[in-house]
Scaffold this motif. Sequence first.
Motif, short mmCIF file in Angstrom:
data_model
loop_
_atom_site.label_atom_id
_atom_site.label_comp_id
_atom_site.label_asym_id
_atom_site.label_seq_id
_atom_site.Cartn_x
_atom_site.Cartn_y
_atom_site.Cartn_z
N LYS B 14 0.82 -1.19 0.00
CA LYS B 14 0.00 0.00 0.00
C LYS B 14 0.86 1.26 0.00
O LYS B 14 0.55 2.22 -0.70
N TYR B 15 1.93 1.24 0.78
CA TYR B 15 2.67 2.50 0.96
C TYR B 15 3.97 2.61 0.17
O TYR B 15 4.45 3.70 -0.03
N ALA B 16 4.50 1.48 -0.23
CA ALA B 16 5.79 1.53 -0.93
C ALA B 16 5.79 2.50 -2.11
O ALA B 16 6.71 3.30 -2.25
N PRO B 17 4.74 2.48 -2.95
CA PRO B 17 4.77 3.39 -4.10
C PRO B 17 4.97 4.83 -3.68
O PRO B 17 5.76 5.56 -4.28
N TYR B 18 4.28 5.24 -2.62
CA TYR B 18 4.33 6.64 -2.21
C TYR B 18 5.69 6.98 -1.62
O TYR B 18 6.19 8.09 -1.76
N LEU B 19 6.30 5.98 -0.98
CA LEU B 19 7.63 6.17 -0.43
C LEU B 19 8.62 6.46 -1.56
O LEU B 19 9.48 7.31 -1.47
N PHE B 20 8.45 5.73 -2.65
CA PHE B 20 9.33 5.91 -3.80
C PHE B 20 9.16 7.29 -4.42
O PHE B 20 10.10 7.91 -4.87
N VAL B 21 7.93 7.75 -4.45
CA VAL B 21 7.60 8.96 -5.21
C VAL B 21 7.77 10.25 -4.41
O VAL B 21 8.04 11.31 -4.98
N THR B 22 7.68 10.14 -3.07
CA THR B 22 7.65 11.35 -2.25
C THR B 22 8.81 12.33 -2.45
O THR B 22 8.56 13.52 -2.65
N PRO B 23 10.07 11.88 -2.40
CA PRO B 23 11.15 12.87 -2.52
C PRO B 23 11.03 13.70 -3.79
O PRO B 23 11.24 14.91 -3.78
N PHE B 24 10.64 13.02 -4.86
CA PHE B 24 10.49 13.68 -6.14
C PHE B 24 9.41 14.75 -6.09
O PHE B 24 9.60 15.88 -6.53
N ILE B 25 8.26 14.37 -5.51
CA ILE B 25 7.15 15.32 -5.42
C ILE B 25 7.54 16.53 -4.57
O ILE B 25 7.23 17.67 -4.92
N VAL B 26 8.24 16.26 -3.47
CA VAL B 26 8.64 17.36 -2.59
C VAL B 26 9.53 18.35 -3.35
O VAL B 26 9.30 19.55 -3.33
N LEU B 27 10.52 17.82 -4.05
CA LEU B 27 11.41 18.68 -4.84
C LEU B 27 10.63 19.48 -5.87
O LEU B 27 10.85 20.67 -6.07
N PHE B 28 9.70 18.78 -6.51
CA PHE B 28 8.93 19.43 -7.56
C PHE B 28 8.08 20.58 -7.00
O PHE B 28 8.01 21.66 -7.59
N LEU B 29 7.48 20.34 -5.83
CA LEU B 29 6.67 21.40 -5.23
C LEU B 29 7.54 22.57 -4.82
O LEU B 29 7.22 23.73 -5.04
N LEU B 30 8.69 22.25 -4.24
CA LEU B 30 9.57 23.26 -3.68
C LEU B 30 10.22 24.12 -4.76
O LEU B 30 10.34 25.33 -4.63
N PHE B 31 10.67 23.49 -5.84
CA PHE B 31 11.41 24.22 -6.86
C PHE B 31 10.62 24.48 -8.13
O PHE B 31 11.09 25.15 -9.02
N GLY B 32 9.45 23.88 -8.24
CA GLY B 32 8.64 24.06 -9.43
C GLY B 32 7.40 24.88 -9.13
O GLY B 32 7.25 26.01 -9.59
N VAL B 33 6.53 24.33 -8.30
CA VAL B 33 5.23 24.96 -8.09
C VAL B 33 5.34 26.22 -7.24
O VAL B 33 4.85 27.28 -7.62
N TYR B 34 6.06 26.11 -6.09
CA TYR B 34 6.15 27.27 -5.21
C TYR B 34 6.74 28.50 -5.91
O TYR B 34 6.14 29.58 -5.88
N PRO B 35 7.92 28.36 -6.57
CA PRO B 35 8.49 29.55 -7.21
C PRO B 35 7.60 30.13 -8.30
O PRO B 35 7.55 31.34 -8.48
N LEU B 36 6.87 29.27 -9.00
CA LEU B 36 5.99 29.77 -10.06
C LEU B 36 4.91 30.68 -9.47
O LEU B 36 4.65 31.76 -9.98
N ILE B 37 4.30 30.19 -8.37
CA ILE B 37 3.24 30.98 -7.75
C ILE B 37 3.84 32.25 -7.16
O ILE B 37 3.32 33.36 -7.33
N LYS B 38 4.96 32.07 -6.49
CA LYS B 38 5.63 33.20 -5.85
C LYS B 38 5.97 34.28 -6.87
O LYS B 38 5.82 35.48 -6.60
N SER B 39 6.41 33.86 -8.05
CA SER B 39 6.81 34.87 -9.02
C SER B 39 5.59 35.59 -9.59
O SER B 39 5.67 36.77 -9.93
N LEU B 40 4.46 34.88 -9.63
CA LEU B 40 3.23 35.54 -10.07
C LEU B 40 2.81 36.59 -9.03
O LEU B 40 2.38 37.70 -9.38
N VAL B 41 2.98 36.25 -7.76
CA VAL B 41 2.65 37.20 -6.69
C VAL B 41 3.60 38.40 -6.77
O VAL B 41 3.17 39.55 -6.74
N LEU B 42 4.88 38.09 -6.91
CA LEU B 42 5.89 39.16 -7.01
C LEU B 42 5.60 40.12 -8.14
O LEU B 42 5.86 41.33 -8.03
N ALA B 43 5.04 39.56 -9.22
CA ALA B 43 4.80 40.38 -10.40
C ALA B 43 3.78 41.47 -10.13
O ALA B 43 3.64 42.41 -10.92
#
Lengths: 277, 302
Positions: B14-43
């Motif tokens: 049940k949980y192994a898949p999510y364990l495998f995927v989590t680090p990737f998702i975290v990086l993606f949120l931190l360096f992909g999604v957050y900066p995109l939103i932040k830059s829209l706010v900054l604009a």
Amino acid sequence: MYQKSAWRWLIYAVIGIVVIIYLMPIYWIVVTSLKPSLDIYTKVPKFIFKPTLANYAKLLPGHSDYLQQLLNSIIIAFGSTLLAVALGTFTAYAFSRFRVKGANDLLFFILSTRMLPPVVVVIPIYLMYTALGLRDTHFGLILLYTTFNVSFAVWLMKGFIDEIPREYEDAALVDGYTRFQAFRKIVLPQSVTGIAATAVFCLITAWNEFAFALVLTETGGRAITAPPSIPSFQGASGIDWGQIAAATFIFLLPVAIFTFVMRKHLLRGVTFGAVKK
Amino acid sequence: MTMQRMALFRLQRKYAPYLFVTPFIVLFLLFGVYPLIKSLVLATYITSGPKSHLFVGLENFRFLLSDPDFHKAVRNTTVFAFFSVFLQLPLSLGLALLLNRELVKGRDFFRFSFFSPHLVGQVFVAVLFSVIFIPQFGLLNRVLHAVTGLALDTKWLTNPSLVMPALILTSLWMYVGFNMIYFLAALQAVDRELYDAAQVDGASAFQQFLHVTIPGIRPVAVFVMVLSTIGSFQLFELPYVMLGNSSGPEGAGLTVVMYLYNNGFVSGDLGYASAIGWSLALGVLLISLVQMRFTGTWKREE
């Protein structure tokens, strides 16, 4: 028959000219880096000269920080490549083998963010790094380049892992292997080609990255890599081309050797896995 | 299997898949999604350095519309993208067609030499071409002088009307060989039997090219076109290194990303720079969508 051989000569002539155009600058780098500085600025190019290592000596510690910058490049590029490939392989395995909810939408979304110019995020990342004290650190750049490369690595590795038959792992699981053991002992050895292709691509991207390195490091800083250091190679008497040529040649070496070792896998890496041959 | 092991197994499933995927998702949120939103706010802010900022809503975007420097940057970048893409593609394809002939030996060597600019990277290519473009001593002027008699002191990087051609020439050198690799790969994937069939039906070489080769390589061609366009619109390294911060004479080499960099990191208005970044992103997205729509790859990929 005659016509065919005429064609052949023509084709080779055209290809030959293009190859010369492509290799000329590399030739120029090597030759200029070995020329005494007086011989670089001559009206008629000098083909016969006494080779010297003086330009390389100018790069040594004490004369310039270039070797340190190069070392930074090596640490950061190879470090981030290792991380991106490891993480990419893990994640790709999960996406390939398990039913992760919304996996397809997620993958598509991640891929489409690759279409955005990365400079859109340069300012928020600059602010984030300033706030967290990650500016001008090796760790900061490694983390950043890992993120740049990982989505690509996932995509590419998923293609490779999808091709490995599941039956092997199923058998291993029945034999009492855990998922991680099955992954390590069955899947990893079979994805070596994919890992190599992915690594070449990630390394080249990280090795040559300029804009973020420029913004996130300081001139003369601790973690500045080679690319943003080069434009500042200007002495009081203007640009020292001999020194730049020497620096460029040294810069070329690590990635050229790595690419040469991995050359069989180069094609699949740069074509995003689209080409299998 | 004992009950315990069964339970562990089920938990793992049940949980192994999510364990495998989590680090990737975290990086993606931190360096992909957050900066995109932040830059829209900054604009939506006018900022002066990281500390002081003032909310202005869409004012930055409105200002962009009437900012002559931004217009110049957009114009320059578009010209660069247009010429480099539409010169690159036919040249790359032509080169690939030549190399794809059975009689050509040593393909690997050619492929490696055409790939070499990519090992060197944009910055070093820029440095290299700054030398090649030097009046009097530069390689290009010497060759052109010898072949066509063009003046030896042609000032590629200081004459406003020659800056763009110089940048386009540099990018051609960098990318024609690289894109050739894609085309060559695509050509090799076209089914030989289709050519044989066409030949039996009496199709000429040109007809074969038109009706077998072109449809066969279309997906790759579109892919190369879209990626080259996206890449061209991000032109930064070449003008930054070859022309310096000032973007060349009369701003002839000013590109959108150069303008973003100057605003954000030289003048310190991070808000305005973010607005430039978002405009670029939207523009590029729009152009790629149009390209994909226009070439009909959208449906085929699905």
